[in-house]
Design an enzyme around this catalytic site. Sequence first.
Site, PDB file in Angstrom:
ATOM      1  N   LYS A  98       2.078  10.585  -2.456  1.00 58.18           N
ATOM      2  CA  LYS A  98       2.013   9.133  -2.298  1.00 58.18           C
ATOM      3  C   LYS A  98       2.556   8.524  -3.592  1.00 58.18           C
ATOM      4  O   LYS A  98       1.978   8.715  -4.657  1.00 58.18           O
ATOM      5  CB  LYS A  98       0.582   8.659  -2.055  1.00 58.18           C
ATOM      6  CG  LYS A  98       0.489   7.137  -1.902  1.00 58.18           C
ATOM      7  CD  LYS A  98      -0.947   6.652  -1.829  1.00 58.18           C
ATOM      8  CE  LYS A  98      -0.990   5.120  -1.828  1.00 58.18           C
ATOM      9  NZ  LYS A  98      -2.371   4.604  -1.925  1.00 58.18           N
ATOM     10  N   GLY A 159      -8.204  -2.947  -3.984  1.00 56.03           N
ATOM     11  CA  GLY A 159      -9.622  -3.077  -4.271  1.00 56.03           C
ATOM     12  C   GLY A 159     -10.216  -4.443  -4.016  1.00 56.03           C
ATOM     13  O   GLY A 159     -11.406  -4.652  -4.247  1.00 56.03           O
ATOM     14  N   GLY A 186      -6.655  -3.188   0.053  1.00 57.43           N
ATOM     15  CA  GLY A 186      -7.207  -4.510   0.324  1.00 57.43           C
ATOM     16  C   GLY A 186      -8.079  -4.633   1.553  1.00 57.43           C
ATOM     17  O   GLY A 186      -8.678  -5.687   1.783  1.00 57.43           O
TER      18      GLY A 186
END
Length: 263
Positions: A98, A159, A186
């Site tokens: 990632k 976050g 989010g």
Amino acid sequence: MTDPLIIAGRSFRSRLIVGTGKFASPELMADALAASGTELVTVALRRVDIERPDDPITTSIDPERYLIMPNTSGATTADEAVRLARLARSAGLPPWIKVEVIPDPRFLMPDPVETLYACERLVAEGFTVLPYMHADPVLAKKLEEVGVAAVMPLAAPIGSGRGLKMEAAIAIIIEQATVPVVVDAGLGVPSHAAAAMEMGADAVLVNTAIAAAAQPAEMAAAFKLGVEAGRKARLAGRSPELTTAAASSPLTGFLSAGGETGA
């Protein structure tokens, strides 16, 4: 598996990807992963001592049960991201990566130029690349063109738990995508995940909302249900959204002489 998630030719039963940061202990993390039903987990390379085979993060993640996908969290340039990916592969971690390139420590927004550059290089080196990115449809297409396995647009700042603040842009990405779209960052509650799946996202990635919950394993189980409900709703096909009211029961016929009734 009647409706598997397929990324780079690999099938997953679960469409919930879980991050491993912010858990109070490796034990809580392991319990949450089990409760979530996930099969793909992300691990920040800067939190793992790749020289230690007994590192408490990786030893709490069963490689027979989960595919471990390292991420390049902490990288601020493409060069740093590529170096971290190479270190992970040389240490024996799977060649799935990632890509996160985040130069701004306050808002934690990904750098689109450096992200694209890093992805192009890592794809050329044989990695299966999933980039974390702005909800930018143009960037998503450029990333597809260099060969990424999926795109991972943010829903809101990392976050923040604010939900689908980038819904309109994500909808365009989903419409145009030829690779899986994973809504990342989010999401705060299971209803956010369900809404993303209802839009047509192929999967979601959740970390803080699970790890920072009062009961992480219970929240992980709730996200599992939210993802499954959203996917089922997407496949079922929602009823049309109308600008006026439409009665669910007929307003004519049920008082007719013939005795017709409305359902």
